[in-house]
Write an enzyme that holds these catalytic residues in place. Sequence first.
Site: not given
Ligand code: PEP
Ligand code: MG
Length: 551
Positions: A454, A501
């Site tokens: 994101d 993450c």
């Molecule tokens: C991200 O946005 O990098 C993330 C780990 O969350 P998601 O991919 O679930 O939005």
């Molecule tokens: Mg995310």
Amino acid sequence: MILLQGKGVSKGVIKGPLYFFQRPDTTVNKVEGADIEAEKARLAEAQAKSMEQLETLAEKCREEAGDESAVLFETHAMFVEDEDYVECIMDTLAEEQCNAEFAVETAGEQFAAMFAAMDDAYMRARAADIKDVTRRILNNLMGIVDGGIDSDVPVILAADDLAPSETLQLDKSKILGFVTQGGSGNSHTAILARTMGIPAICGLGDSLKEELGGRVGYIDGETGQVVLDPDEITQTAFEAKYKKQQELKELLNSMKGKEDVTLDGREMMVYCNIGSPDDVAAVHANDGQGIGLFRSEFLYLAASDYPTEEEQFEAYKTVAAAMDGKRVVIRTLDIGADKQVDYFEMKKEENPAMGVRAIRICLNRPEVFRTQLRALYRASAYGKVAIMFPMITSVWEVRECKRACQKVMAELDAEGIPYNKDTEIGIMIETPASVFIADALAKEVDFFSVGTNDLTQYTLACDRQANDLGKFFDPHHPAVLRALKIATEAAHAAGIWIGICGELGADLSLLPTFLAIGIDELSVSPSSVLPLRAEIRKSIAKTCTLDLLKC
Ligand code: PEP
Ligand code: MG
């Protein structure tokens, strides 16, 4: 020989038959004037099949996780044969002279409504079970295959694209790899493939035609190639690559049990991202040192109604206990945008990625938030649980989250329910706003975890789901890397740890940059743990530079 070219989003070579995902039509139509005796016979057959399936599921649970975990399926089996429930189906059949599907759906709705209206919280929670059982009997009546794959042998699963809720219901034991017409490296199919450690190719467009179903061939998740009915030379080349891949796997296995430390003694915590309790097996198999992101939304996406506190507690407790004292970061509900859940009845938005999603939904709906927090805190008594809030942009949001946590802790205290009072609280850094105010946010929490998927989307104004942005969607962009540095400096100044993450964490070419910036933890797909460990153990942190942050 047929050659298709897409974008490789999860590495690996595999051979198998191409199988098109069956998206079932689950709508029940009323058929009047049906032959009631014939409908009763169909119903009896569907009930017997449901019982058989539930017994198999209970048995599997018993073997894998002990008696306690099989209770859910045993309860469902009791519902299938419940006298009142069956009587209600029979009455509808007789009164309406209709098809069995309509009678089952009607009885299911009536029973679910009855349970939902009860005073006792435990009984209220049984409404979801009745819905589940009803769906199972309906599927068996309508010939809908559980898991969407009607094949005796494992297959390469082909689809236009898979919704998050669809990926959750797949029978994973039957999947060798994925190929999709749409999707992107950040799509849920890609994330699932990386978790499972199997190849995936997206963006094949119209070249991936349904009539190719049944043909046998190879896919290469590195080059993005799909080769069906390969000639001899191609087959030999793919077999050689497959053999090399297996050898590399053996080599990586030797990394198990080793520390995630550079040659000059810098430790990097290597954790895993998971999407459901089932994925813990992959974390153990790849020797992950903890869970840095448990996407809790799987519980909401897989259900047809709000998951109860009890259901959530069981899921979180299972993961916390299975990790045996290692840290498990559970992210609170992150739906909205590409993860839509019907029963939330969200308003349609022009621009959902920037709409009411993630923490905004939780802060708007305190009851939903409270249920999840209660389940999380209760699970904290069974392992090292940490709670993480997604999509934070402001300090007041974090404070409101913390107030909600305190309220829940006070409730649990009053009820005498055990929990860990020192449960760590963290936030995701995935909006530019959170980067700019990272210094203030760091004073409020115990850790940061950067969601680079994101963060890249919002920093570069590039839709993470879009397939055709090409070089414009560049997670290596200095703006993204500088954002990481700003957040890391703020975290360390406040004495808290920071991890990544998002998918970027597994990008081996960026490891020297992460070491130079001072990132403390990388949370990656289980299949990326050992390659990352091998790379960390070859690195010298003090020689790593910030060169990539230059424009
Ligand atoms: C991200 O946005 O990098 C993330 C780990 O969350 P998601 O991919 O679930 O939005
Ligand atoms: Mg995310």
